[in-house]
Design an enzyme around this catalytic site. Structure first.
Site, PDB file in Angstrom:
ATOM      1  N   SER A  26     -26.214 -42.257  -9.374  1.00 42.73           N
ATOM      2  CA  SER A  26     -27.000 -43.346  -9.951  1.00 42.73           C
ATOM      3  C   SER A  26     -26.946 -44.590  -9.054  1.00 42.73           C
ATOM      4  O   SER A  26     -27.436 -44.556  -7.927  1.00 42.73           O
ATOM      5  CB  SER A  26     -26.512 -43.637 -11.374  1.00 42.73           C
ATOM      6  OG  SER A  26     -27.408 -44.462 -12.061  1.00 42.73           O
ATOM      7  N   ASP A  56     -33.894 -36.708 -17.180  1.00 40.80           N
ATOM      8  CA  ASP A  56     -33.176 -37.976 -16.996  1.00 40.80           C
ATOM      9  C   ASP A  56     -33.968 -39.098 -17.666  1.00 40.80           C
ATOM     10  O   ASP A  56     -35.098 -39.395 -17.262  1.00 40.80           O
ATOM     11  CB  ASP A  56     -33.018 -38.251 -15.499  1.00 40.80           C
ATOM     12  CG  ASP A  56     -32.064 -39.400 -15.195  1.00 40.80           C
ATOM     13  OD1 ASP A  56     -31.989 -40.348 -16.002  1.00 40.80           O
ATOM     14  OD2 ASP A  56     -31.401 -39.349 -14.146  1.00 40.80           O
ATOM     15  N   HIS A  93     -29.278 -37.626 -17.234  1.00 44.82           N
ATOM     16  CA  HIS A  93     -28.772 -38.565 -16.246  1.00 44.82           C
ATOM     17  C   HIS A  93     -27.304 -38.326 -15.915  1.00 44.82           C
ATOM     18  O   HIS A  93     -26.879 -38.570 -14.786  1.00 44.82           O
ATOM     19  CB  HIS A  93     -28.957 -40.002 -16.747  1.00 44.82           C
ATOM     20  CG  HIS A  93     -28.642 -41.040 -15.713  1.00 44.82           C
ATOM     21  ND1 HIS A  93     -29.374 -41.173 -14.549  1.00 44.82           N
ATOM     22  CD2 HIS A  93     -27.666 -41.986 -15.653  1.00 44.82           C
ATOM     23  CE1 HIS A  93     -28.874 -42.159 -13.823  1.00 44.82           C
ATOM     24  NE2 HIS A  93     -27.833 -42.665 -14.462  1.00 44.82           N
TER      25      HIS A  93
END
Length: 247
Positions: free
Chosen positions: A99, A195, A225
């Site tokens: 991320s 996600d 995610h």
């Protein structure tokens, strides 16, 4: 056992490190995550089983490191990562960025490419302060941010996130999709199609924008995610193996 590195501007960076063969693997965590997460711990076990050097650490304001999260910024967390790599690793490293860690990894590729043997990103979120938060703010939220210096955003991971004006403005100084992005080493981008935090289109944008001779994007149908199911973790390990084999 957690140890501490004296980092930039007096910040204490918490880390765990195992010795092993190089190139080593460095895990770069996400926004408000820490080095005790599923991916970080799984990768440590993965590296130990293969005799591979491995480093996980907490940015300042995260986990066991010093500082308050709300006082941090992309530039400070990048500086923490640079200090950790320079002070705690030797030779070239394969970065695994999750991320926000994907954004940090891309910034490291820009600032210290000589230390990178490759890059693996998981749901990479480059420029998310601008493309995600600022772009998604209502006029009222933008006004509040500029006037009060902060706004709160709901989170699926616990307490609301406090987004500061400093975070947004500093993020603009560290954008990677508004200028050339050479990645002169093996790169593997991993992205789940389910996600809800990082749109799949961002992964396609990154693949299109970056430049490199050995770059692949893998879309995993149904992955969210967190990308932390057993199958997803195996995908991360396989991507690292590919990078090491080709680097």
């Amino acid at each position: 056992m957690t140890q501490f590195l004296d980092g930039p501007q007096g910040r204490r960076i918490a880390y765990n490190r195992i010795e092993g063969q190089g190139p080593g693997v460095v895990f770069l965590g996400g926004f408000r995550s820490d080095m005790q997460g599923t991916k970080a711990l799984w990768l440590e076990d993965w590296a130990r089983a293969r005799g591979r050097a491995f480093l996980r650490f907490d940015y300042s304001g995260h986990g066991e490191s010093s500082g308050a999260f709300e006082e941090g910024s992309i530039g400070e967390w990048l500086a923490d990562a640079m200090a950790a790599i320079r002070g705690l690793t030797e030779g070239r490293q394969v970065l695994v960025g999750s991320s926000m860690g994907g954004w940090i990894g891309l910034l490291l590729a820009r600032t210290m490419p000589e230390r990178l043997a490759g890059l693996v990103t998981v749901a990479a979120a480059p420029d998310f302060t601008e493309r995600g938060y600022w772009a998604g703010f209502s006029p009222a939220e933008r006004a509040a941010l500029l006037e009060r210096g902060r706004v709160e955003q709901p989170s699926d991971y616990g307490e609301p996130y406090v987004i500061t004006r400093r975070l947004i403005e500093d993020g603009r100084d560290h954008l990677v999709l508004d200028q050339p992005l050479p990645l002169p080493f093996p790169v593997r981008f991993l992205q789940g199609t389910a996600d809800a935090d990082v749109p799949m289109s961002w992964a396609l944008d990154l693949l299109d924008h970056a430049r490199g001779e050995d770059m692949r994007l893998t879309l995993v149908k149904g992955a969210d995610h967190r990308f932390s199911t057993p199958d997803c973790l195996v995908q991360i390990g396989a991507a690292i193996e590919e990078v090491l084999a080709r680097g």
